[in-house]
Design an enzyme around this catalytic site. Structure first.
Site, PDB file in Angstrom:
ATOM      1  CE  LYS A   1      -4.297  -1.850   1.797  1.00 17.86           C
ATOM      2  NZ  LYS A   1      -5.321  -1.815   2.860  1.00 17.86           N
TER       3      LYS A   1
ATOM      4  NE  ARG B   1      -7.627  -8.472   1.171  1.00 15.93           N
ATOM      5  CZ  ARG B   1      -7.277  -7.626   0.212  1.00 15.93           C
ATOM      6  NH1 ARG B   1      -6.311  -6.729   0.450  1.00 15.93           N
ATOM      7  NH2 ARG B   1      -7.854  -7.665  -0.971  1.00 15.93           N
TER       8      ARG B   1
END
Length: 398
Positions: free
Chosen positions: A340, A374
């Site tokens: 991210k 995740r």
């Protein structure tokens, strides 16, 4: 440097180890509860309640902070921050049980709060998923525009290759998404989303993987739950589609409820918070209450603080730094930081070049209490989890 003074960790097992070496009497092992301080915030008290709690806290040997003006009853309401160890909290609870202004109820709530245990088993339609050790959730985006791997797995040969890779690594859970949730992305309709993920969901189920589907649409959730999916990963925490809780409850699905400030196309326009951590917690606790009221089992609920969703860079690292505050519900915590922008921007690399940096952030999260990771980079995560297992089971007594 002093030969006579040493710093000892406040971990209870570490303290007990030192008690053994010192040779204390057996009864003295109860002192281990004094080693670790617990800070608990109590919200929205009237001054009469706050003043009694502060007085009783001091009598129990601990501290309590209240708003300026509380003593003179010059404020209508105040929050209160309790600071003490487990033994002192027990004393406080006993003292509050005999006090007026509904403080007996607060004593009961404090007792239950302190005794809450972490859910170590996730109930899913196909059975149970043990969470005694960190669980890995492999990511598969069947989308043309996801921030990291958009377009890589649209063809059936490509998504099958990715599913086989996750399965061969020994990962039990795969998270399949058919709509990008990156900041600024354009939503797609439910039919498009269903078409994108149908083949991948069916193939993953056929080879025995536990399937989580990343969607906030009840129509998509119902479609995949009929096929046999186990988890619905809702980035809105049930806030975008009010039919979602009932659909998940009807099929006995486990749910992952995430915090966000708005839909993906608007979420980065809403990043101002009066009290960031408190607002994220309140959002997630509200989502969990919605799930419970709909009939979803408590043992089927996962919380996700939503790294990157409606948050500034500093907000993301605040979440990481204080993630342990989110464990008080006893519900498992899922984190998704892999590739991210909170990682990319700091190390100044493209998403595909941030496996190492992502693992560092994921490691911090696991140390802080996360249960499920995740992630995109399966091999590196497996190595990280092996280290975390050894870290967690390390025993002063060997």
């Amino acid at each position: 440097m002093s030969r006579f003074l040493q710093l000892i960790s406040n971990d209870a097992e570490r303290l007990k180890y030192e008690f053994k070496r010192i040779g204390v009497d057996e009864y003295a092992f109860k002192m281990a509860g004094k080693g670790k301080s617990l800070n608990i915030k109590v919200r929205d008290l009237i001054p009469a309640q706050a003043n009694i709690i502060k007085q009783e806290s001091l009598a129990a040997g601990m501290d309590a902070a209240v708003s300026r003006g509380t003593v003179g009853c010059n404020v209508n309401k105040t929050d209160l921050l309790l600071m003490g160890n487990a033994i002192q909290y027990k004393r406080l609870i006993d003292r509050l049980k005999v006090q007026p202004y509904s403080l007996k109820l607060l004593a009961e709530e404090l007792f239950n709060f302190l005794g809450k245990k972490k859910n170590r088993m996730l109930i899913i339609p196909s059975g149970e998923l043990a969470l005694d050790e960190p669980e890995i959730m492999g990511i598969l985006n069947v989308t043309p525009d996801s921030f990291s791997d958009g377009g890589e797995y649209l063809l059936h040969t490509d998504y099958k290759r990715r599913i086989d890779e996750i399965n061969a690594a020994g990962v039990k859970v795969i998270d399949i998404g058919g709509e990008s949730s990156r900041p600024g992305s354009t939503p797609v309709d439910a039919e498009t989303e269903k078409e994108r993920i149908a083949g991948a969901v069916e193939y993953a189920l056929s080879i025995g993987l536990k399937v989580s589907v990343d969607t906030y649409k009840s129509a998509v959730a119902e479609d995949v739950l009929k096929k046999g999916a186990d988890i619905i990963n809702d980035i809105s925490g049930f806030k975008f589609d009010r039919d979602m809780p009932k659909v998940c409850a009807d099929y006995g699905a486990a749910v992952c409820l995430m915090h966000t400030s708005s839909t993906p196309d608007k979420m980065q326009q809403k990043t101002d918070y009066a009290n960031f951590l408190e607002e994220v917690k309140a959002y997630l606790f509200d989502s969990a209450e919605m799930a419970l009221k709909a009939g979803i089992k408590e043992e089927s609920i996962i919380l996700d603080p939503g790294f990157g969703f409606g948050k500034k860079l500093n907000d993301n690292y605040l979440l990481l730094k204080y993630l342990d505050e989110f464990t008080s519900t006893g519900l498992p915590i899922l984190i998704g930081v892999s590739r991210k922008s909170m990682i990319n921007r700091v190390v100044d690399k493209s998403p595909g070049e941030t496996a190492l940096a992502s693992k560092i952030a994921e490691t911090i999260a696991l140390v802080k209490g996360a249960d499920i990771v995740r992630t995109h980079d399966i091999s590196e995560t497996l190595d990280m989890v092996k280290i975390i297992r050894e870290y967690r089971k390390a025993d002063p007594d060997g």
